[in-house]
Design a protein around this motif. Structure first.
Motif, mmCIF file in Angstrom:
data_model
loop_
_atom_site.group_PDB
_atom_site.id
_atom_site.type_symbol
_atom_site.label_atom_id
_atom_site.label_comp_id
_atom_site.label_asym_id
_atom_site.label_seq_id
_atom_site.Cartn_x
_atom_site.Cartn_y
_atom_site.Cartn_z
ATOM 1 N N MET A 90 0.868 -1.185 0.000
ATOM 2 C CA MET A 90 0.000 0.000 0.000
ATOM 3 C C MET A 90 0.895 1.221 0.000
ATOM 4 N N LYS A 91 0.487 2.244 -0.753
ATOM 5 C CA LYS A 91 1.313 3.436 -0.866
ATOM 6 C C LYS A 91 0.494 4.674 -0.525
ATOM 7 N N LEU A 92 1.156 5.598 0.162
ATOM 8 C CA LEU A 92 0.531 6.849 0.585
ATOM 9 C C LEU A 92 1.035 7.970 -0.326
ATOM 10 N N TRP A 93 0.097 8.691 -0.952
ATOM 11 C CA TRP A 93 0.437 9.755 -1.902
ATOM 12 C C TRP A 93 -0.081 11.088 -1.375
ATOM 13 N N ASN A 94 0.724 12.154 -1.560
ATOM 14 C CA ASN A 94 0.353 13.501 -1.113
ATOM 15 C C ASN A 94 0.241 14.396 -2.336
ATOM 16 N N TRP A 95 -1.002 14.814 -2.656
ATOM 17 C CA TRP A 95 -1.158 15.618 -3.883
ATOM 18 C C TRP A 95 -0.670 17.059 -3.717
ATOM 19 N N ASP A 96 -0.527 17.519 -2.473
ATOM 20 C CA ASP A 96 0.034 18.865 -2.272
ATOM 21 C C ASP A 96 1.538 18.884 -2.504
ATOM 22 N N LYS A 97 2.147 17.690 -2.535
ATOM 23 C CA LYS A 97 3.587 17.575 -2.799
ATOM 24 C C LYS A 97 3.826 16.945 -4.170
ATOM 25 N N SER A 98 3.001 17.393 -5.132
ATOM 26 C CA SER A 98 3.126 16.916 -6.522
ATOM 27 C C SER A 98 2.994 15.402 -6.607
ATOM 28 N N TRP A 99 2.101 14.854 -5.800
ATOM 29 C CA TRP A 99 1.791 13.430 -5.802
ATOM 30 C C TRP A 99 3.021 12.567 -5.459
ATOM 31 N N GLU A 100 3.762 13.068 -4.497
ATOM 32 C CA GLU A 100 4.917 12.316 -4.014
ATOM 33 C C GLU A 100 4.449 11.131 -3.160
ATOM 34 N N CYS A 101 5.091 10.017 -3.322
ATOM 35 C CA CYS A 101 4.809 8.853 -2.478
ATOM 36 C C CYS A 101 5.568 9.046 -1.171
ATOM 37 N N THR A 102 4.838 9.306 -0.101
ATOM 38 C CA THR A 102 5.475 9.647 1.168
ATOM 39 C C THR A 102 5.689 8.439 2.077
ATOM 40 N N GLN A 103 5.007 7.307 1.788
ATOM 41 C CA GLN A 103 5.199 6.123 2.622
ATOM 42 C C GLN A 103 4.700 4.882 1.902
ATOM 43 N N VAL A 104 5.388 3.776 2.152
ATOM 44 C CA VAL A 104 4.973 2.472 1.629
ATOM 45 C C VAL A 104 4.693 1.558 2.824
ATOM 46 N N PHE A 105 3.533 0.881 2.788
ATOM 47 C CA PHE A 105 3.144 -0.037 3.864
ATOM 48 C C PHE A 105 3.217 -1.468 3.327
ATOM 49 N N GLU A 106 4.059 -2.286 3.969
ATOM 50 C CA GLU A 106 4.224 -3.684 3.552
ATOM 51 C C GLU A 106 4.061 -4.597 4.755
ATOM 52 N N GLY A 107 3.527 -5.789 4.509
ATOM 53 C CA GLY A 107 3.311 -6.732 5.596
ATOM 54 C C GLY A 107 2.340 -7.834 5.231
ATOM 55 N N HIS A 108 1.517 -7.598 4.212
ATOM 56 C CA HIS A 108 0.591 -8.636 3.758
ATOM 57 C C HIS A 108 1.330 -9.656 2.893
ATOM 58 N N LEU A 109 0.806 -10.889 2.883
ATOM 59 C CA LEU A 109 1.444 -11.987 2.153
ATOM 60 C C LEU A 109 0.686 -12.339 0.882
ATOM 61 N N HIS A 110 -0.351 -11.565 0.554
ATOM 62 C CA HIS A 110 -1.112 -11.816 -0.673
ATOM 63 C C HIS A 110 -1.678 -10.476 -1.136
ATOM 64 N N TYR A 111 -2.485 -10.522 -2.206
ATOM 65 C CA TYR A 111 -3.054 -9.288 -2.747
ATOM 66 C C TYR A 111 -3.775 -8.482 -1.658
ATOM 67 N N VAL A 112 -3.578 -7.151 -1.678
ATOM 68 C CA VAL A 112 -4.309 -6.263 -0.769
ATOM 69 C C VAL A 112 -5.562 -5.802 -1.509
ATOM 70 N N MET A 113 -6.724 -6.204 -1.001
ATOM 71 C CA MET A 113 -7.969 -6.003 -1.750
ATOM 72 C C MET A 113 -8.666 -4.673 -1.419
ATOM 73 N N MET A 114 -8.514 -4.191 -0.173
ATOM 74 C CA MET A 114 -9.248 -2.987 0.206
ATOM 75 C C MET A 114 -8.576 -2.310 1.390
ATOM 76 N N ILE A 115 -8.778 -0.983 1.485
ATOM 77 C CA ILE A 115 -8.289 -0.198 2.624
ATOM 78 C C ILE A 115 -9.386 0.780 3.031
#
Length: 863
Positions: A90-115
């Protein structure tokens, strides 16, 4: 959509508003960002795209993941977006910072279906994965806070409980179950079984005590959030149900299927609220919470803060507490000391000040009596209705119905059947009357004299004779089958679809299905205002002179409705003119026009004329009452700038027509002159033989370009030369020539010359075919005699006959003047009849014309 398109629909009209071709691969998720006027899409080409839904321009496009993007979630307040993908991240994007990816969340062992973000703690969110787990994360932390495990197969969907009273998380999985989790204790609270295939979408309804699940088995199931009982199952036969969405300000639910989308309304959208008309105390529910606000003194606040009618009122809200049942209705009793909360087949009576439990029980329906503080009735089953007196069980009512389908309180108890409504006395439970209509609501006025039955298309106003009912019960003179004769009398029918309403005196204030705020009094309906949206009436506070309404989002608005006006109208309806006259001075002049319109509708036009300040209404009333002098004075007071308007001219003409019909000819003439009604003046002058008036009219009509009127006026005055000149000036030369040939032959030669010149422009051959009397006198027999008659006519045309001589003078119209002239000439010894001048091609000897006739002359009278 799987074809790579995103469509925006208007769900109220069922029409597509806009369509966007995003990519050639499936688009799996799309979200609105209303504060930016965007929508954001995620698709199988691993790209996130941002569009402006107003301009339809693409704002941004970028590659976000290394595999299919399953879901995107927008932060409720911050400029953040989280995306989840099949790359297990999962990735966190900030549109006020020109859509910079500010954080990546990892820990699941299969497809991430919803947040999903937690609405109560927007710094945390949950994720669902096909690794069978649900993980809860915090923004800024690389590792999950904790995991929830219990599903036997992959988890497809999750949702947070929207209320503040339960720390619940909802999940649906490929094991065909729905689970409710307490994310504080990390325990599974309940598992819901029933689907026959994978659960693809789950959602807590933001307004109702239900949760909804959609599955690949094609069904959508609705579950109660308190009992977890399956309430209903929806199947529209549109294959697999993939997605669910609810509106926060209404009870709408959208379902996305393989073969289309369905939008439906769950239950009614009327807010659960009640206002005490004595104290101005408002109570309403927010889920299980009961809150209160005071509307007392709001009129002063409206003036101080310059709040317009229909504008949202700033209310100081206070929590009263929570109820054990989910409120589906709340209602004050007759004096406002108690409120009842109904829902889920139960009722609880609380004190209105502190929400202390007074009584409770099971009931399909509940209604308060309009007489006693603790008097009410409940419908326990379709065959049993009980009444309570001072909170103690009093009577069991056996209604003469196959099934009791509803209850209405008030002055008497009303029980609705399948095809009628029956009324019972509160104290003795005596059957009063049966009426063959099926009302959806019943409203009583404060005195208990008037009752309004709200039906689907028409409402009925009934007059209730309480004295007759009391006497019949005391004397045991009522019929067990028919009730009390004359208990109700039909007074009026209201042909409108009433949504909510309330009596104020004998005036019924109500909202209708056309979103209007109306009031009904004395058989007349008047519109107070048009509402911008669907509103529901709370009530009327006499001390504030305002009526209060509430919308689906629990916003309260008010409109000014003067109590003095309603009391005045009530007195008029009751034929108490003396009381009405006493109230009238207390009504501000700004309301006098509406009062006058009401008086006019009641047939009191003389009184309306004395009250109204509207010159238009005053003018209309003065005409209807035949007060010509009043109407005339009103028109004289019209400002100079408005005197030539079409409306003013129309009023002068109406007054003139009325004056003419009543025989007031001088007033009719004044009105016709003021309005420029030349046709009316012509009629008037010809009827009265007013030659001087006709002369003025001829001049006036010529100036106004009314040539027809000018011509007739001149012709009646015998001014043939001027008639000819008028025809010539208006280009009617042929008509001028024929007029001269008939009445003034001496003018023919010069007119023919002009006619020829004019006709030459069109056809020279036709112009040459015209005969000039000067050149071809043989073609105009008796021309010289005609000229002699003309000269005689000119000498005598100013001698006008009295109208009374018409019976004799009318016979002169049959005389042949030329023949008379010839006879008189012969009698005077004329040698020969005058001959016409010789023609060019057939010359004839000329003869001297005879002398003009003299003496007693019939021709003069005929002329």
């Amino acid at each position: 959509m799987y074809n790579g398109k995103v469509c925006i629909w208007d769900y109220e009209t069922g029409t597509m508003v806009k369509s966007f071709d995003v990519c050639e691969l499936p688009v799996r998720s799309a979200k609105f960002v209303v504060r930016k006027q965007w929508f954001i899409t995620a698709s199988d080409d691993m790209h996130i795209r941002v569009y402006n839904y107003n301009t339809m321009e693409k704002v941004k496009e970028f590659e976000a993941h290394s595999d299919y993007i399953r879901y995107i979630e927008v932060h409720p307040t911050m400029p953040l977006l989280i995306s989840a993908a099949d790359d297990m991240s999962m990735k966190l994007w900030n549109w006020d910072k020109s859509w910079e990816c500010t954080q990546v969340f990892e820990g699941h062992l299969h497809y991430v279906m919803m947040i999903k973000f937690n609405a109560k703690d927007t710094n945390s969110f949950a994720s669902a994965s096909l690794d069978r787990s649900i993980k809860v994360w915090s923004l800024g932390a690389p590792q999950p806070n904790f995991s929830l495990e219990g599903h036997e197969r992959g988890v497809n969907c999750i949702d947070y409980y929207p209320g503040g009273d339960k720390p619940y998380l909802l999940s649906g999985a490929d094991d065909k179950t729905v689970k409710i989790w307490d994310y504080q204790t990390k325990a599974c609270v309940q598992t819901l079984d029933g689907h026959a295939n994978n659960v693809c979408s789950v959602v807590f309804h933001p307004r109702l005590p239900i949760l909804i699940s959609g599955s690949e088995d094609g069904t959508v199931r609705i579950w109660h959030t308190t009992t977890y009982r399956a309430e209903t199952t929806l199947n529209y036969g549109m294959e697999r149900a993939w997605s669910l969405a609810c509106t926060r300000d209404a009870n709408k639910l959208a379902i996305g299927y393989d073969e289309g989308t369905v939008v439906l309304k769950l239950g009614h959208e009327m807010p659960v609220a009640s206002m005490d008309n004595h104290t101005g105390k408002l109570v309403y529910s927010l889920n299980n919470e009961i809150v209160t606000a005071s509307l007392k003194g709001i009129a002063e606040k409206v003036v101080a803060e310059d709040i317009s009618d229909g504008e949202r009122l700033p209310l100081a809200v206070k929590d009263l507490g929570s109820t054990e049942i989910y409120p589906q209705s709340v209602k004050h009793n007759c004096n406002g000391r108690f409120i009842v909360v109904c829902g889920d087949g139960e009722y609880i009576i609380y004190t209105s000040q502190a929400l202390r439990n007074k009584e409770f029980g099971s009931a399909l329906d509940f209604c308060w009596s309009g007489l006693g503080t603790g008097d009410y009735a409940v419908r326990e089953t379709i065959s049993r209705v009980k009444t309570f007196k001072n909170f103690k069980e009093h009577k069991t009512i056996k209604a003469p119905l196959s099934s009791a389908e509803g209850l209405f309180g008030g002055q008497v108890l009303a029980i609705k059947g399948s095809d009628c409504v029956v009324f019972f006395d509160w104290s003795e439970g005596v059957f009063i009357r049966k009426i063959d209509v099926v009302p959806t609501d019943v409203h009583w006025n404060e005195s208990g004299e008037l009752c309004l039955l709200v039906c689907e298309e028409t409402c009925y106003v009934l007059k209730y004779d309480a004295a007759a009912v009391t006497s019949a019960i005391e004397n045991n003179s009522f019929s067990a089958e028919e009730g009390v004769e004359g208990a109700f009398e039909l007074v009026h029918e209201l042909n409108d679809q009433v949504k909510t309403g309330e009596w104020v005196g004998d005036c019924f204030l109500y909202t209708n299905n056309s979103n209007r705020l109306n009031y009904f009094v004395g058989g007349e309906t008047m519109t107070l205002c048009h509402l911008d949206q669907e509103m529901y009436m709370l009530g009327y506070l006499p001390k504030e002179d305002r009526v209060f309404l509430i919308d689906k989002a629990l916003n309260v608005v008010s409109y000014k409705v003067l109590l003095s006006v309603l009391e005045f109208q009530t007195a008029v309806v009751r034929d108490d003119i003396e009381a009405a006259n006493e109230i009238l001075p207390s009504i501000p002049e700004s309301e006098h026009n509406s009062v006058a319109r009401f008086l006019e509708s009641q047939g009191l036009k003389e009184e309306a004329l004395g009250v109204t300040k509207d010159p238009d209404q005053k003018f209309d009333l003065s005409l209807e009452l035949g007060k010509l002098d009043v109407a005339y004075e009103i028109l004289l007071q019209i400002p100079e700038a408005d005197k030539d308007t079409t409306d003013t001219q129309s009023k002068w003409k109406r007054l003139g027509d009325l004056a003419l019909s009543t025989g007031d000819l001088p007033r009719a003439e004044q009105c016709a002159e003021a309005s420029g009604d030349t046709a009316g003046l012509l009629l008037l002058y010809t009827c009265t033989g007013n030659a001087e008036g006709a002369k003025k009219l001829a001049v006036q009509a010529k100036e106004l370009g009314k040539t027809n009127v000018a011509f007739i006026s001149l012709f009646l005055l015998g001014r043939i030369e001027e008639c000819i000149e008028l025809l010539m000036q208006t280009g009617r030369i042929p008509e001028a020539a024929f007029l001269a040939r008939t009445y003034m032959p001496s003018e023919m030669p010069q007119i023919v010359i002009k006619w020829k010149a004019d006709l030459t422009k069109v056809s020279e051959r036709a112009a040459q075919a015209l005969a000039d009397p000067a050149e071809y006198p043989n073609l105009f027999p008796d021309l010289d005699w005609a000229v002699m008659v003309e000269q005689h006519f000119k000498k005598n045309r100013d001698t006008l006959l009295e109208a009374s001589s018409y019976p004799e003078a009318a016979k002169d119209l049959e005389f042949d003047l030329i023949d008379i002239f010839k006879q008189q000439a012969a009698a005077q010894g004329a040698v020969a009849e005058p001959a016409a001048p010789p023609a060019v091609d057939t010359p004839e000897p000329a003869a001297a014309p005879p002398a003009a006739p003299t003496g007693e002359d019939e021709a003069a009278e005929a002329a």
